[in-house]
Design a protein around this motif. Structure first.
Motif, PDB file in Angstrom:
ATOM      1  N   SER A  58     -20.798   4.292   4.851  1.00 48.08           N
ATOM      2  CA  SER A  58     -20.013   4.042   6.063  1.00 48.08           C
ATOM      3  C   SER A  58     -20.439   2.748   6.730  1.00 48.08           C
ATOM      4  CB  SER A  58     -20.182   5.172   7.079  1.00 48.08           C
ATOM      5  OG  SER A  58     -20.049   6.409   6.473  1.00 48.08           O
ATOM      6  N   ARG A  59     -21.676   2.295   6.448  1.00 44.96           N
ATOM      7  CA  ARG A  59     -22.118   1.038   7.059  1.00 44.96           C
ATOM      8  C   ARG A  59     -21.213  -0.115   6.657  1.00 44.96           C
ATOM      9  NH1 ARG A  59     -25.675   2.122   2.786  1.00 44.96           N
ATOM     10  NH2 ARG A  59     -26.358   0.351   1.513  1.00 44.96           N
TER      11      ARG A  59
ATOM     12  N   THR B 121     -25.474  -1.706  10.003  1.00 44.29           N
ATOM     13  CA  THR B 121     -24.084  -1.724  10.459  1.00 44.29           C
ATOM     14  C   THR B 121     -23.879  -2.836  11.482  1.00 44.29           C
ATOM     15  OG1 THR B 121     -24.090   0.662  10.178  1.00 44.29           O
ATOM     16  CG2 THR B 121     -22.212  -0.276  11.327  1.00 44.29           C
TER      17      THR B 121
ATOM     18  N   GLY C 205     -18.926  -1.733   9.338  1.00 44.58           N
ATOM     19  CA  GLY C 205     -19.417  -3.093   9.541  1.00 44.58           C
ATOM     20  C   GLY C 205     -18.354  -4.128   9.254  1.00 44.58           C
TER      21      GLY C 205
ATOM     22  N   SER D  11     -18.013   3.392  17.121  1.00 41.47           N
ATOM     23  CA  SER D  11     -18.594   3.042  15.820  1.00 41.47           C
ATOM     24  C   SER D  11     -20.076   3.387  15.768  1.00 41.47           C
ATOM     25  CB  SER D  11     -18.362   1.563  15.526  1.00 41.47           C
ATOM     26  OG  SER D  11     -18.870   0.753  16.563  1.00 41.47           O
TER      27      SER D  11
END
Lengths: 593, 99
Positions: free
Chosen positions: A74-75, A254, A79, B37
């Motif tokens: 998910s980073r 991230t 990101g 996020s």
């Protein structure tokens, strides 16, 4: 029709399209060459930026990385999309208003110093070179797999095409070819995903498939992700939705990727091609929308591919293995080493071979025995994992895993090439402008004429392409993999914070900016070099890996710049006026020197 | 348009008000950006996974990290465009022509 014929049609057709566009849009002046005359529509620029942004690595490898590491990946998802929020709110509207050709122009003018300009040139060249080598390699790989030619031939074909439209057409040529390339990429990426999603979860939309239900052989349904967690846990992997990275490390990586994204010169300059600040805002929305289509599909492909791989391979005999297993084994990207000699394939956590990143070496030198697995000669590791697979194959093997028609496979291949070419072209433009505009025109010989500058730009792009092609053919493999962290770390610790301070502070001065950049880059580079090349241990500071150190480098840059600025004289009145002017959106005009 | 002749002092009042409002909009957008996020997707992911209702078959924090945040970013950029364009209009800094 054969697969080869389909491949020729799709790749040949797409190349003809790119060349056709390039011939229609040759650049004659620096303004056309650098910013396509500043008249691109927000919609077209959005598409072009999306294509520019999504590299061969994103297209080919990202879904594979997600499949292999689940939540941890998910980073990249956050990101590489979240950075666009920073880019849009903090960087591009102001730089567009500033109204020059390059990012380095801003550093040089705002901090009234050729030293700042020179640091900008070095960073831009380093960031772009790191990137472009990978793109050339990507083109070469796809070609060699497709047409059974040597990698160097593939790299040369790719390099000539890029030079043809980027070197000759400049930004004008690049913009419209990138629009075409985005269209190829988006179909290539989503069509296989739709078919697989339907087969696996019954959902036409893969994004819903990811959170949908998986139908077991028995007819029972379970949520796909629970199924995947279960499969991962059974085989000794961390749970798919949990991952294994430490929270602090995940946070820093991230954040570094986000800030790095907002500081990448080849993305920033794309926004110099639209007409006004208002158009920049609109174009940013389009850009992220086009990127999101692919980035929201990637986690779905990752989860599907992971499930498919485990279900189709785990516990099967070689005779019962699917066809795609054998065809990718032919190309050396999957291998099975029957460690316990039970004739059944077992996939568990851990490397199959002793070297951490070792590729399989085969005993048969290409001439394999029919219906027998290819034997490997690598030294086997202690752990029970028997299946080696290259993560990159997941996207390319997807259509085969889902038994899709041959034209889909050809389309995916054309998409891979489009992704590599579009990014390479954008990078090449920044590289050539850094030399012709920032170095030659602004530092070495300020009196240079416009047509002379374009000649410099074309020669520089040829020179850089030769270097990039060389490294594409002879990749310093270890080196390239390890330097990806450099590109984002550098952008996050140099361009992003320095531009940010240049816009949002009137007090940060030449001394502060230069000291800040040097401190930020110094820490980031030092840390990465130490842990990637010198140290043989991984005792990171506070557990922050080299990928995430750019975030710390950025904080250091901010602090040093603020500190040094506060004890040195403020910037001259003309610079303060310039800052006031770029904060107002009116009259962005068209870009000039 | 409204540009000042070189050397004359800038129209401070109007410019400063515009800049302050611009900063407020940016801070507002970035605050939400951080929460959806790095907040939901990283810092509070575990507790969201455990205590929030799942999105279909996906734990909430995981879903935010892989899909929700991206959708949120898109909404934020759209919101930013609307807010800034209306600020421009209300402050008289509207620009002509965008296509």
């Amino acid at each position: 029709m054969s697969q080869d014929l389909w491949n020729y049609i799709f790749i040949g057709g797409s190349f003809a399209l790119y060349i056709g566009i390039a011939i229609r849009s040759r650049a004659a002046t620096t303004k056309e060459y650098y910013v396509a005359s500043g008249g691109v529509s927000p919609f077209a620029n959005g598409m072009a930026t999306a294509a520019d942004w999504m590299s061969a690595a994103t297209f080919i490898s990202m879904a594979g990385i997600i499949a292999a590491s689940g939540y941890d990946a998910s980073r990249f998802l956050m990101g590489w999309t979240g950075g666009f929020v920073l880019l849009t709110t903090l960087i591009v509207p102001y730089l567009r208003k500033f109204n020059k050709f390059t990012v380095t122009d801003f550093l040089g003018d705002r901090f009234y110093s050729n030293v700042a300009r020179a640091v900008g040139v070095v960073c831009a060249v380093f960031i772009c070179m790191t990137y472009i080598m990978g793109q050339m390699r990507g083109v070469g790989l796809v070609f060699s797999r497709l047409f059974d030619i040597e990698i160097w031939t593939g790299v040369l074909i790719g390099a000539s095409i890029v030079f043809f439209y980027a070197g000759l057409g400049g930004m004008k040529g690049i913009t419209y070819t990138q629009v075409a390339q985005y269209c190829v990429m988006v179909f290539a990426y989503t069509i296989p995903a739709v078919f697989i999603s339907m087969a696996m979860t019954g959902n036409v939309i893969p994004q819903f498939g990811l959170i949908g239900n998986f139908t077991e052989v028995s007819g029972e349904t379970v949520p796909l992700l629970s199924k995947l967690n279960q499969l991962n846990a059974d085989l000794g992997f961390p749970k798919y939705t949990v991952g294994k990275l430490e929270t602090l490390d995940m946070f820093c990586i991230t954040a570094a990727l986000m800030c790095g994204t907002a500081g990448l010169p080849h993305v920033i300059v794309r926004f110099f091609t639209v007409k006004s600040v208002k158009a920049v805002r609109k174009s940013a929305c389009w850009t992220l929308l086009f990127i999101a289509v692919i980035y929201l599909t990637a986690p779905a492909i990752g989860a599907f591919a992971r499930t498919n791989l485990i279900l189709e391979v785990q516990g099967k005999t070689y005779a019962a293995a699917p066809d795609w297993f054998k065809s990718w084994e032919n190309r050396g990207l999957i291998a099975w080493a029957d460690k316990n000699g039970d004739g059944v394939m077992q996939h568990t956590a851990g490397g199959v071979f002793v070297g951490k990143n070792d590729k399989p070496k085969y005993a048969d030198a290409g001439e394999r025995v029919a219906n027998e697995p290819r034997r490997t000669t690598n030294e086997l590791s202690e752990n029970p994992n028997e299946i080696y697979y290259d993560r990159d194959i997941l996207v390319m093997a997807n259509p085969e895993m889902a038994n899709l028609p041959m034209w889909v496979i050809a389309l995916v291949m054309a998409g891979c090439v489009a992704a590599a070419l579009s990014t390479a072209a954008g990078l090449l433009l920044v590289l050539s402008t850094s030399i012709s505009h920032d170095l030659m025109k602004k530092i070495v010989s300020p009196g240079m004429s416009d047509s002379h500058e374009v000649i410099w730009a074309r020669s520089a792009s040829f020179g850089f392409l030769v270097v990039a092609a060389y490294f594409g053919i002879n990749p310093p493999a270890e080196f390239v993999a390890k330097t990806v962290a450099f590109a984002f770390g550098l952008a996050a610790s140099s361009f992003f914070p320095t531009i940010l301070m240049g816009v949002f502070s009137k007090r940060v001065n030449r001394e502060g900016a230069i000291a800040g950049m040097i401190a930020g880059i110094g820490l980031t580079l030092g840390y990465i070099v130490y842990f990637q090349f010198i140290a043989d241990h991984q005792n990171y500071w506070f557990g922050i890996s080299p990928e995430g150190i750019g975030f710390i480098g950025m904080l250091v840059n901010f602090s040093v710049a603020a500190l040094v600025s506060s004890v040195t004289p403020p910037p001259p009145a003309s610079v303060v006026r310039m800052v006031e002017e770029i904060r107002l959106p009116r009259d962005a005009g068209s870009a000039n020197h | 348009m409204n540009s000042q002749p070189d050397g004359s002092p800038p129209d401070d009042g109007r410019q400063n008000v515009y800049w302050t409002k611009n900063l407020q909009i940016v801070m507002f957008i970035l605050a939400i950006w951080f929460v959806i996020s790095l907040g939901c997707g990283v810092l509070f992911r575990e507790s969201l996974d455990a205590s929030f209702p799942a999105m279909g078959g996906a734990p909430f924090g995981f879903w935010m990290a892989q899909q929700g945040a991206i959708i949120g970013f898109l909404a934020l950029l759209f919101l930013y465009m609307i807010l800034m364009n209306s600020l421009d209009r209300n402050s008289g800094f509207d620009q002509e022509g965008e296509e």
